[in-house]
Design an enzyme around this catalytic site. Structure first.
Site, short mmCIF file in Angstrom:
data_model
loop_
_atom_site.label_atom_id
_atom_site.label_comp_id
_atom_site.label_asym_id
_atom_site.label_seq_id
_atom_site.Cartn_x
_atom_site.Cartn_y
_atom_site.Cartn_z
N PHE A 115 113.68 -14.20 34.98
CA PHE A 115 113.02 -12.93 34.75
C PHE A 115 113.44 -12.40 33.39
O PHE A 115 114.53 -12.73 32.91
CB PHE A 115 113.39 -11.93 35.86
N GLN A 242 108.79 3.16 31.27
CA GLN A 242 108.54 1.75 30.98
C GLN A 242 107.07 1.37 31.09
O GLN A 242 106.44 1.65 32.11
CB GLN A 242 109.35 0.89 31.95
N HIS A 244 104.92 -1.88 31.48
CA HIS A 244 105.04 -3.31 31.80
C HIS A 244 104.01 -4.04 30.95
O HIS A 244 102.86 -3.61 30.87
CB HIS A 244 104.77 -3.52 33.29
N LEU A 254 99.33 -4.70 38.44
CA LEU A 254 100.41 -5.50 37.86
C LEU A 254 100.23 -7.00 38.05
O LEU A 254 99.88 -7.45 39.14
CB LEU A 254 101.74 -5.08 38.49
N GLU A 257 106.09 -10.16 36.22
CA GLU A 257 106.81 -10.96 35.23
C GLU A 257 107.15 -12.34 35.79
O GLU A 257 107.45 -13.27 35.04
CB GLU A 257 108.11 -10.21 34.94
N ARG A 288 110.88 -5.97 28.79
CA ARG A 288 109.53 -5.42 28.83
C ARG A 288 109.17 -4.55 27.64
O ARG A 288 108.04 -4.59 27.17
CB ARG A 288 109.39 -4.61 30.12
N HIS A 357 104.54 1.76 34.15
CA HIS A 357 105.10 1.06 35.30
C HIS A 357 106.27 1.76 35.98
O HIS A 357 106.32 1.85 37.20
CB HIS A 357 105.54 -0.32 34.83
N ARG A 399 114.48 -0.65 31.81
CA ARG A 399 114.95 -1.37 33.00
C ARG A 399 114.59 -2.84 32.90
O ARG A 399 113.50 -3.20 32.47
CB ARG A 399 114.31 -0.78 34.26
C1 LIG Z 1 103.19 -3.05 41.32
C2 LIG Z 1 104.69 -2.94 41.22
C3 LIG Z 1 105.48 -4.08 41.29
C4 LIG Z 1 106.86 -3.99 41.19
N1 LIG Z 1 107.61 -5.13 41.28
C5 LIG Z 1 108.97 -5.02 41.26
C6 LIG Z 1 109.79 -6.18 41.45
O1 LIG Z 1 109.32 -7.28 41.65
N2 LIG Z 1 111.13 -6.02 41.41
C7 LIG Z 1 111.72 -4.81 41.20
O2 LIG Z 1 112.93 -4.72 41.19
N3 LIG Z 1 110.96 -3.70 41.05
C8 LIG Z 1 109.61 -3.78 41.08
N4 LIG Z 1 108.85 -2.64 40.93
C9 LIG Z 1 109.51 -1.34 40.90
C10 LIG Z 1 109.93 -0.95 42.31
O3 LIG Z 1 109.08 -1.55 43.24
C11 LIG Z 1 109.90 0.56 42.51
O4 LIG Z 1 110.63 1.19 41.49
C12 LIG Z 1 110.52 0.91 43.85
O5 LIG Z 1 109.91 0.19 44.89
C13 LIG Z 1 110.48 2.39 44.17
O6 LIG Z 1 111.01 2.55 45.47
P1 LIG Z 1 111.38 3.96 46.05
O7 LIG Z 1 112.01 3.72 47.37
O8 LIG Z 1 112.15 4.73 45.06
O9 LIG Z 1 110.00 4.72 46.22
P2 LIG Z 1 108.56 4.25 46.79
O10 LIG Z 1 108.57 2.91 47.38
O11 LIG Z 1 107.59 4.55 45.70
O12 LIG Z 1 108.35 5.27 47.98
C14 LIG Z 1 108.21 6.66 47.75
C15 LIG Z 1 108.11 7.34 49.08
O13 LIG Z 1 108.15 8.74 48.89
C16 LIG Z 1 107.16 9.34 49.69
N5 LIG Z 1 106.78 10.62 49.06
C17 LIG Z 1 106.56 10.87 47.74
N6 LIG Z 1 106.23 12.16 47.58
C18 LIG Z 1 106.26 12.73 48.80
C19 LIG Z 1 106.01 14.03 49.28
N7 LIG Z 1 105.65 15.05 48.49
N8 LIG Z 1 106.14 14.25 50.61
C20 LIG Z 1 106.48 13.26 51.45
N9 LIG Z 1 106.73 12.01 51.05
C21 LIG Z 1 106.62 11.76 49.73
C22 LIG Z 1 106.04 8.34 49.75
O14 LIG Z 1 105.23 8.55 50.87
C23 LIG Z 1 106.85 7.04 49.85
O15 LIG Z 1 107.20 6.80 51.20
C24 LIG Z 1 107.46 -2.72 41.03
C25 LIG Z 1 106.68 -1.58 40.98
C26 LIG Z 1 105.30 -1.69 41.05
C27 LIG Z 1 104.49 -0.42 40.95
#
Ligand SMILES: Cc1cc2nc3c(=O)[nH]c(=O)nc-3n(C[C@H](O)[C@H](O)[C@H](O)COP(=O)(O)OP(=O)(O)OC[C@H]3O[C@@H](n4cnc5c(N)ncnc54)[C@H](O)[C@@H]3O)c2cc1C
Length: 586
Positions: A115, A242, A244, A254, A257, A288, A357, A399
């Protein structure tokens, strides 16, 4: 209605669920999510989650820590980075024991792949000399986040965590530095509920939807960031967002990578592998920020490909990898190219462009998830944050891929542990029962407004202008214009009206509240970016092209101005332990 829980977690992505798993069953724990929990953005993560397991080749957590510090352009706090990289190995084992179905190597161990920015010394006796790519990312084909999220969700169900699905949090209750809970709206009925808690964890994910072209789900509207900011808490390092490098052209969806990790190559209109000129050693596997800048530079210098609609892209070519590798290791993302662009990746290159991203900045916390009240390090009692909405800070100015899923499980767990210790002795802070008044007013105001502005128009204008004036390349004139634009859009947002005045699943109402959150996060982002007169990681100032460690090796803390003026910016020094800042070359 008031409900009491020892712990209330906002967000059911990887961070929220990993924290929930940690809360012992004897304490009551509620997880609130505005979408059905397994639809959180974590489920879309494709490429992997990294740890120096050494399953494919020799590696060490120190290598991982060095890469993360260098990747962060020396803005990440090195003490926090050490915590994350050391704990990574245990965190992956733990996921495996919970039942997460990782892809395997020939020996049956968890498989790992390359990666961007993950390297090791070419000569083990010269740790700071030439570095070569290392296989550090653990994965499950290109559905790593999906299987991680489901594994954690099932573990929460087993642990009898209480889920409030499709509950939208509208307010955070803080008084005199003590958090008392949150107010949330049941989306099905628009009814307000006060969740009175001893401890609250924000795990609300990112705010990519502030940009026009983004990989982020529609729910990524920065609600958690905005709720903290509006309640007088600072947001850290918001200027670092960031891009991507490989989003599907025009759509931003997306292409992980992992495509380059498996051997995919970026090409310009002449078929040239242009990364050779920008990062001669690691080429397509550079971090990135560098690859995104390289793509935009190619396009600006006329070596992009002009699409039918007049916008430009470059190519990501995986066709030489062969059908077997593509179908086995990259099935989802090549499927997206077929479905959305009509391109057959086994035969032709995929048109791509950089896509917004990931938020490196966010709600400042220490390594135990405690939210900081100020740049001095004082904490808010009973309030925690983890995951993308938090800034520990381990990602600094940029990141590395696969470090976010890792951040979720390492700091989600640490936050869960810290909260458990806290609630053992903490009491419920007293409340009056009228805590939902503010939310009632916000909702009634939206229903009663009859202005001529539409939510969608203001949101689209915000997204377009953020993309142009606060994107991959920035400068004084563009940022100043964007600072003014956010002010203007905030004014105009006072004159919105919504069509749906009903109470059942009113998405018009939700989008109006989300627009306010997007505008608040944009305000913090743009003003922090306007102030930072250097280029570091994802923040590239054309007018200040060099990194300036003397004046700017510090974290920005943006506080909302209560009188409606520009945010007040304060600064906090970066923690440096073992790695001295060096020029960042790959
Ligand atoms: C397409 C994509 C691919 C990625 N691939 C990778 C990867 O391969 N490896 C890696 O390390 N990272 C990757 N990332 C980054 C990583 O996936 C995210 O940074 C990470 O999953 C975020 O997780 P989280 O638990 O912080 O929030 P999220 O998974 O975004 O969850 C947020 C939660 O908050 C809740 N929420 C938000 N606002 C409110 C509100 N007002 N009231 C109630 N609930 C609310 C939502 O319902 C949800 O349940 C990727 C990101 C994307 C977008």
């Amino acid at each position: 209605m008031v409900q009491n829980f020892d712990v209330v977690i906002i967000g059911a992505g990887g961070a929220g669920l990993r924290a929930a798993v940690e809360i012992p069953k004897e304490y009551s724990c509620a997880v609130l999510s505005k979408v059905f929990p397994p639809r959180s953005h974590t489920g879309t993560a494709q490429g992997g989650v990294c740890a120096a397991l050494s399953n494919m080749e020799d590696d060490s957590w120190e290598n991982h820590a060095f890469d993360t510090v260098k990747g962060s352009d020396y803005l990440g706090d090195q003490d926090s980075i050490e915590v994350m990289c050391k704990d990574a190995i245990r965190a992956i084992m733990e996921l495996e024991h919970m039942g997460m179905p990782f892809s395997r190597n020939a020996e049956g161990k968890i498989a790992q792949r390359n990666f961007g920015g993950h390297t090791k010394p070419a000569d083990p006796n010269d740790p700071y000399g030439k570095r070569i790519p290392v296989k550090r990312s653990c994965y499950s084909a290109d559905r790593t986040g999906h299987v991680m999220l489901h594994t954690l969700y099932e573990t929460c169900i087993k642990n009898q965590v209480n889920f409030f699905s499709e509950y939208f949090v509208t307010d955070l209750l803080i008084e005199n530095g003590v958090c008392k809970g949150v107010v949330a709206m049941d989306i099905a009925t628009s009814e307000l509920h006060t969740f009175h808690a001893k401890a609250v964890i924000f795990a609300t994910g990112g705010y990519g939807r502030v940009f026009r072209i983004t990989s982020n789900a529609h729910v990524g509207t920065g609600d958690g960031f905005a709720l903290c900011y509006k309640n007088g808490l600072p947001l850290e390092d918001m200027e670092f967002f960031q891009f991507h490098p490989t989003g599907l052209w025009k759509l931003g969806i997306l292409v992980s990578e992992a495509a380059r990790g498996e051997g995919g190559i970026l090409k310009n209109k002449d078929g040239e592998r242009f990364m050779v000129r920008y990062a001669p050693t690691v080429m397509d596997l550079a971090p990135r920020d560098m690859v995104s800048r390289a793509i935009i530079s190619e396009i600006r210098e006329g070596r992009g490909i002009r699409g039918s609609d007049g916008t430009d892209f470059v190519y990501l070519d995986v066709s030489h990898l062969g059908k077997e590798v593509i179908d086995d290791k990259l099935p989802e993302i090549t499927g997206f190219a077929r479905t959305y662009l009509g391109v057959e990746p086994t035969k032709e290159p995929i048109p791509i462009q950089p896509t917004a991203h990931y938020a490196m900045g966010g709600i400042p916390t220490n390594v135990n998830g405690e939210v900081l009240l100020n740049e001095k390090g004082d904490v808010v009692k009973g309030l925690y944050a983890a995951g993308e909405c938090a800034c520990v800070s381990v990602h600094g100015a940029n990141r590395l891929g696969t470090n976010s899923l890792l951040d979720l499980v390492v700091f989600g767990r640490r936050t869960g542990k810290a909260v458990t210790d806290f609630i053992k002795t903490a009491d419920y802070a007293p409340i009056s029962g009228n805590e939902d008044e503010r939310s009632k007013k916000i909702i009634n105001d939206i229903f009663n407004k009859n202005g001529n502005e539409k939510v969608v128009d203001i949101r689209t204008e915000l997204q377009d202008t953020m993309m142009n004036d606060c994107g991959v390349f920035r400068n004084e004139a563009d940022l100043k214009r964007m600072v003014e634009k956010v002010k203007e859009l905030k004014e105009r947002a006072k004159n919105i009206s919504i069509q749906d005045k009903g109470k059942v699943f009113n998405t018009d109402l939700i989008e109006a509240i989300e627009l306010d959150n997007l505008l608040e996060t944009a305000e913090a982002t743009v003003n922090s970016a306007y102030a930072r007169q250097e280029s570091r990681g994802a923040h590239t100032r054309e007018d200040f092209p060099k990194r300036d460690d003397e004046n700017w090796m510090k974290h920005t803390f943006a506080f909302k101005d209560e009188n409606g003026g520009a945010p007040i910016l304060k600064y906090k020094p970066v923690v440096v332990t073992r790695f001295k800042p060096m020029e960042r070359k790959y």
